[in-house]
Design an enzyme around this catalytic site. Structure first.
Site, PDB file in Angstrom:
ATOM      1  N   GLY A  23       0.843  -1.199   0.000  1.00  0.00           N
ATOM      2  CA  GLY A  23       0.000   0.000   0.000  1.00  0.00           C
ATOM      3  C   GLY A  23       0.871   1.239   0.000  1.00  0.00           C
ATOM      4  O   GLY A  23       2.035   1.209  -0.408  1.00  0.00           O
ATOM      5  N   GLY A  24       0.301   2.326   0.515  1.00  0.00           N
ATOM      6  CA  GLY A  24       1.034   3.596   0.553  1.00  0.00           C
ATOM      7  C   GLY A  24       2.337   3.487   1.325  1.00  0.00           C
ATOM      8  O   GLY A  24       3.237   4.318   1.156  1.00  0.00           O
ATOM      9  N   GLY A  82      25.077  11.807 -29.419  1.00  0.00           N
ATOM     10  CA  GLY A  82      24.610  12.442 -28.185  1.00  0.00           C
ATOM     11  C   GLY A  82      25.153  11.728 -26.966  1.00  0.00           C
ATOM     12  O   GLY A  82      25.438  12.359 -25.936  1.00  0.00           O
ATOM     13  N   ALA A  83      25.314  10.412 -27.085  1.00  0.00           N
ATOM     14  CA  ALA A  83      25.792   9.646 -25.938  1.00  0.00           C
ATOM     15  C   ALA A  83      27.197  10.084 -25.534  1.00  0.00           C
ATOM     16  O   ALA A  83      27.552  10.057 -24.354  1.00  0.00           O
ATOM     17  CB  ALA A  83      25.775   8.156 -26.263  1.00  0.00           C
TER      18      ALA A  83
END
Ligand code: HXC
Length: 510
Positions: A169-170, A404-405
């Site tokens: 859960g949370g 870009g790498a």
């Protein structure tokens, strides 16, 4: 007086007994240690100082007033790991299933506040049935208070979560906001909604282990940074990790005694990169040969293995390592590896840990899967993380680094301090074949011409010297002297000072 002392001892004994023998036996039967046993293994012998041993819940609903166990299902306090201070909380599953009440939450908050104020890491041992069902919203409020402190502590003191039982859960969101999550195989799980809810909503049938076990979170989701065989191993590895980290963001990581020659020469590195550019090699070998005593603490080793992240020491000082791994997906960057490395780089920068980047990257992984998944934004995370980092940054290019790498991987253009290349490095916009196919499309039917074009392109760009001529590479170094060169580079950067312009905070592409 004697009576009072005895009374104190008696009350302590009751508190230490937790949920009683039967529940402790049930805990052991699941292969789990109790909260106190875990703390004992985590901390230096005899160093634990407990807080709030007698705190009890204040709930009067559902018959809770008849049972107010001392400690309220969580053991909190501080102690030392190899002599260095840490704060710790360990949920006690034998008391109300370690569930979180208002007072249980307040105990955790108390040590978190102290950790932030006094500058020491927080280690949280999670083993809990979640919100104390009898307390309702009071319990939710307690979680909220813990979450708030997780955020305030982030980047101020290291936070480590050990998941050693249920975490659902949370409740998962407190560990999720900490720096590192370690899980134990077969006895821990994390999920937002459990298998029953999943079955009802999506009709999928899945076990708790498949949905949120250690394997799932270290291989598929990357929620966790490490999975260990049992509690003992997880706790020992946590101690090892703590040794690499500073206590807070105002202090440097500890300097450990080292017995390894910083100038150690590794002749075998001269032949690490194979002659065939398409043949992989193991980048981990380079990391281990650079590191003091070959000691490497790897994080997220089973996730996005095309990039390697972890800590080593050089001349006794902690260094964060990010390295492309040619053995997996040829070492290319993709969504997962960018996210993994970006978070690691940000951790290092937040805690003043210098970064060593080892580069062999053919580019970003192409494909609809990547584009639809948002590789643009995720790749930008790594770019952003490197560009904003002000810690010492030393980069070594071993083989190809394209497009870009090349820029992303701690290049000179992103304020890399020392950018070295091996003679085998190639810095280019793309590989020779791809480049020629674009530049000379009209000649594609003439293989001989194309072969010559490829050769010409390789002769021009398949080396580190074009970049070195422009000063984008500070020096071309011998592979065998990498440890010495890198150690000297970091030594030269010990008093580096660099600050970014004032801002409230940045807006990293999340
Ligand atoms: C109160 C709890 C409890 C809880 C367990 N116990 N969970 N008491 N509140 N949330 C108690 C049980 O009554 C039992 O008490 C003891 O702990 C051990 O539980 P068992 O069920 O016997 O253990 P086991 O079979 O190992 O199962 C563990 C479990 C199960 C899977 C965690 O207990 C369970 O499903 N609990 C409820 C989980 C849950 O729904 N929690 C709320 C989630 S919502 P005795 O006296 O018999 O020993 C949530 C929101 C957080 O957490 C939101 C944050 C923002």
């Amino acid at each position: 007086m004697k009576d009072i002392l005895e009374q104190l001892e008696a009350r302590r004994a009751v508190a230490r007994a937790g949920g009683g023998e039967k529940r402790v036996a049930a805990q052991h039967a699941k292969g789990k240690l109790t909260a106190r046993e875990r703390i004992e293994l985590l901390l230096d012998e005899g160093s634990f100082e407990e807080f709030d041993m007698f705190v009890a819940h204040r709930c009067n609903d559902f018959g809770m007033e008849r049972e107010r166990p001392a400690g309220d299902g969580v053991v909190t306090g501080w102690g030392t790991v190899n002599g260095r201070m840490v704060y710790v909380f360990a949920q006690d599953f034998t008391v109300f299933g370690g569930s979180v009440s208002e007072t249980h939450g307040a105990k955790i908050c108390k040590i978190m506040d102290m950790a932030i104020q006094n500058g020491a890491p927080v280690i949280g041992i999670n083993d809990s049935g979640g919100a104390r069902i009898q307390e309702g919203v009071g319990s939710l409020a307690a979680y909220g208070e813990v979450f708030q402190r997780n955020v305030l502590a982030s980047g101020v003191v290291p936070q480590i979560s050990l998941i050693m039982g249920p975490c659902a859960g949370g409740a998962v969101y407190s560990p999720a906001m900490t720096d590192f999550i370690f899980m134990v195989k077969d006895s821990s799980y994390m999920f937002v909604t459990g298998p029953d809810v999943v079955k009802t909503v999506t009709n999928e049938q899945v076990t708790a282990e498949e949905l949120g076990g250690a394997g799932t979170h270290t291989r598929k989701s990357s929620v966790a940074d490490g999975a260990y065989e049992n509690d003992v191993e997880a706790l020992a590895e946590t101690r090892r990790l703590i040794d690499f980290l500073p206590l807070n963001n105002r202090e440097k990581a500890p300097v450990r005694p080292f017995f390894d020659d910083p100038a150690r020469v590794e002749m075998s590195l001269d032949s690490l990169v194979p002659d065939n550019p398409n043949q992989p090699y193991d980048m981990k070998e380079l990391i281990l040969k650079i590191a003091d005593e070959g000691d490497f603490f790897e994080l997220q080793k089973d996730f996005a293995a095309n990039i390697i992240t972890g800590f080593i020491r050089l001349e006794g000082q902690t260094v964060g390592v990010v390295a492309n791994q040619p053995m997996v997906l040829a070492g290319c960057l993709d969504i997962d590896s960018s996210r993994k490395a970006a978070r690691f780089v940000r951790f290092c920068d937040a805690f003043e840990i210098p970064i060593l980047t080892l580069v062999d990257v053919p580019g970003f992984l192409p494909g609809t899967g990547q584009e639809y998944g948002g590789v643009i934004k995720h790749g930008a995370k790594l770019l952003f993380a490197y560009a904003e980092a002000t810690v010492p940054k030393v980069t070594v290019l071993t083989r190809k680094t394209y497009g870009g790498a090349y820029v992303v991987m701690s290049s000179k253009h992103l304020r890399g301090d020392f950018n070295y290349a091996w003679p085998t490095a190639e810095v280019a916009v793309m590989g020779a074949k791809g480049a020629v196919e674009i530049l000379y499309r009209s000649e594609l039917g003439e293989p001989e011409k194309i072969a010559q074009r490829v050769k010409d392109y390789e002769d021009r760009f398949a080396n580190p010297f074009v970049a070195a001529e422009k000063g984008f590479i500070d020096e071309v170094i011998m592979p065998h002297s990498t440890r010495r060169r890198v150690a000297r580079a970091f030594a030269a950067l010990r008093s580096k000072k660099l600050a970014n312009p004032w801002k409230k905070h940045d807006n990293i592409p999340l």
